[in-house]
Write a protein that holds these residues in place. Structure first.
Motif, short mmCIF file in Angstrom:
data_model
loop_
_atom_site.label_atom_id
_atom_site.label_comp_id
_atom_site.label_asym_id
_atom_site.label_seq_id
_atom_site.Cartn_x
_atom_site.Cartn_y
_atom_site.Cartn_z
N MET A 154 0.99 -1.25 -0.12
CA MET A 154 -0.08 0.02 -0.14
C MET A 154 0.68 1.24 0.16
O MET A 154 0.54 2.36 -0.52
CB MET A 154 -0.91 -0.05 1.18
CG MET A 154 -2.07 -0.90 0.98
SD MET A 154 -3.25 -1.01 2.49
CE MET A 154 -2.50 -1.36 3.88
N GLY A 155 1.89 1.36 0.86
CA GLY A 155 2.71 2.17 0.77
C GLY A 155 3.51 2.69 -0.65
O GLY A 155 3.74 3.90 -0.83
N SER A 156 3.96 1.58 -1.46
CA SER A 156 4.55 1.78 -2.64
C SER A 156 3.58 2.42 -3.49
O SER A 156 4.09 3.17 -4.40
CB SER A 156 5.24 0.45 -3.20
OG SER A 156 4.19 -0.50 -3.32
N MET A 157 2.33 1.87 -3.64
CA MET A 157 1.22 2.20 -4.41
C MET A 157 0.85 4.02 -4.02
O MET A 157 0.80 4.80 -4.82
CB MET A 157 -0.18 1.53 -4.19
CG MET A 157 -1.24 1.99 -5.28
SD MET A 157 -2.46 0.85 -5.48
CE MET A 157 -3.00 0.83 -3.63
N LEU A 158 1.04 4.14 -2.67
CA LEU A 158 0.83 5.69 -2.40
C LEU A 158 2.03 6.49 -2.77
O LEU A 158 1.79 7.61 -3.23
CB LEU A 158 0.48 5.81 -0.96
CG LEU A 158 0.47 7.07 -0.38
CD1 LEU A 158 -0.94 7.82 -0.94
CD2 LEU A 158 0.53 7.16 0.99
N LEU A 159 3.10 5.94 -2.83
CA LEU A 159 4.28 6.56 -3.20
C LEU A 159 4.07 6.99 -4.63
O LEU A 159 4.60 7.94 -5.19
CB LEU A 159 5.64 5.84 -2.80
CG LEU A 159 6.88 6.45 -3.60
CD1 LEU A 159 7.04 7.75 -2.76
CD2 LEU A 159 8.18 5.32 -3.00
N TRP A 160 3.94 5.95 -5.42
CA TRP A 160 3.67 6.05 -7.02
C TRP A 160 2.46 7.06 -7.26
O TRP A 160 2.89 8.12 -8.08
CB TRP A 160 3.38 4.77 -7.57
CG TRP A 160 4.40 3.77 -8.13
CD1 TRP A 160 4.62 2.70 -7.35
CD2 TRP A 160 5.42 4.21 -8.89
NE1 TRP A 160 5.74 2.30 -7.84
CE2 TRP A 160 6.39 2.93 -8.69
CE3 TRP A 160 5.85 5.12 -9.79
CZ2 TRP A 160 7.58 3.24 -9.54
CZ3 TRP A 160 6.84 5.17 -10.31
CH2 TRP A 160 8.05 4.07 -10.43
N TRP A 161 1.44 7.25 -6.74
CA TRP A 161 0.28 8.16 -6.97
C TRP A 161 1.00 9.58 -6.59
O TRP A 161 0.87 10.60 -7.41
CB TRP A 161 -0.60 8.10 -6.20
CG TRP A 161 -1.60 7.11 -6.90
CD1 TRP A 161 -1.90 5.80 -6.39
CD2 TRP A 161 -2.44 7.12 -8.12
NE1 TRP A 161 -2.62 5.21 -7.29
CE2 TRP A 161 -3.15 6.13 -8.30
CE3 TRP A 161 -2.33 8.35 -8.81
CZ2 TRP A 161 -3.75 5.92 -9.61
CZ3 TRP A 161 -3.15 8.22 -10.07
CH2 TRP A 161 -3.98 7.04 -10.41
N VAL A 162 1.97 9.74 -5.49
CA VAL A 162 2.42 11.01 -5.02
C VAL A 162 3.53 11.70 -6.26
O VAL A 162 3.49 12.59 -6.61
CB VAL A 162 3.06 10.88 -3.65
CG1 VAL A 162 4.18 12.10 -3.32
CG2 VAL A 162 2.06 10.78 -2.54
N LEU A 163 4.23 10.53 -6.57
CA LEU A 163 5.45 10.76 -7.55
C LEU A 163 4.54 11.39 -8.83
O LEU A 163 4.99 12.17 -9.64
CB LEU A 163 6.21 9.79 -7.97
CG LEU A 163 7.06 9.29 -6.87
CD1 LEU A 163 7.76 8.01 -7.33
CD2 LEU A 163 8.29 10.51 -6.68
N ILE A 164 3.53 10.80 -9.45
CA ILE A 164 2.81 10.92 -10.52
C ILE A 164 2.14 12.37 -10.30
O ILE A 164 2.17 13.20 -11.46
CB ILE A 164 1.94 10.14 -10.87
CG1 ILE A 164 2.51 8.66 -11.16
CG2 ILE A 164 0.53 10.70 -11.93
CD1 ILE A 164 1.48 7.56 -11.51
N ILE A 165 1.54 12.78 -9.16
CA ILE A 165 0.95 13.98 -9.03
C ILE A 165 2.12 15.13 -8.93
O ILE A 165 2.02 16.11 -9.42
CB ILE A 165 0.16 14.10 -7.63
CG1 ILE A 165 -1.15 13.23 -7.73
CG2 ILE A 165 -0.16 15.56 -7.21
CD1 ILE A 165 -1.90 12.96 -6.48
N VAL A 166 3.26 14.95 -8.30
CA VAL A 166 4.37 15.87 -8.32
C VAL A 166 4.65 16.14 -9.71
O VAL A 166 5.09 17.28 -10.02
CB VAL A 166 5.34 15.42 -7.20
CG1 VAL A 166 6.57 16.12 -7.66
CG2 VAL A 166 4.87 15.32 -5.92
N ALA A 167 5.14 14.89 -10.38
CA ALA A 167 5.39 15.19 -11.83
C ALA A 167 4.51 16.23 -12.64
O ALA A 167 4.92 16.85 -13.44
CB ALA A 167 5.84 13.79 -12.54
N ILE A 168 3.14 15.92 -12.44
CA ILE A 168 2.30 16.69 -13.28
C ILE A 168 2.23 18.14 -12.77
O ILE A 168 2.43 19.14 -13.59
CB ILE A 168 0.98 16.31 -12.84
CG1 ILE A 168 0.67 14.71 -13.57
CG2 ILE A 168 -0.26 17.17 -13.42
CD1 ILE A 168 -0.70 14.15 -13.28
N VAL A 169 2.50 18.38 -11.54
CA VAL A 169 2.56 19.81 -11.14
C VAL A 169 3.75 20.52 -11.51
O VAL A 169 3.72 21.65 -11.98
CB VAL A 169 2.48 19.87 -9.44
CG1 VAL A 169 2.93 21.13 -8.86
CG2 VAL A 169 1.15 19.51 -8.97
#
Length: 83
Positions: free
Chosen positions: A20-35
């Motif tokens: 679950m932590g790695s999935m959350l980390l991927w979502w955070v990385l994707i959102i940061v990359a978009i921003v």
């Protein structure tokens, strides 16, 4: 024997915190990359907008001088401020 899918390889809600932590980390990385991408793309357009805004200000200043609303000294002072 094979009817219980809650064990090996099943999706019965027994996921680990690491998964679950790695999935959350991927979502955070994707959102940061978009921003970051949006900010990077908009920085070029903001620079262009700023230039056109300054040109518009000089145009208005010239129009006011041409109409006689301001004198030469005020025109020169404001033009220096805009430059």
């Amino acid at each position: 024997m094979w009817g219980n899918m809650m064990g090996w390889g099943g999706y019965g809600g027994g996921g680990s915190l690491l998964g679950m932590g790695s999935m959350l980390l991927w979502w955070v990385l994707i959102i940061v990359a978009i921003v970051v991408l949006v900010r990077w793309l908009s920085s070029g357009s903001l620079g262009t907008w700023h230039e056109s805004s300054r040109d518009r200000s000089l145009t208005i200043l010239r129009e006011r001088y041409a109409r006689g609303e301001i004198d030469k000294s005020e025109f020169d002072a404001r033009r220096r401020d805009l430059a």
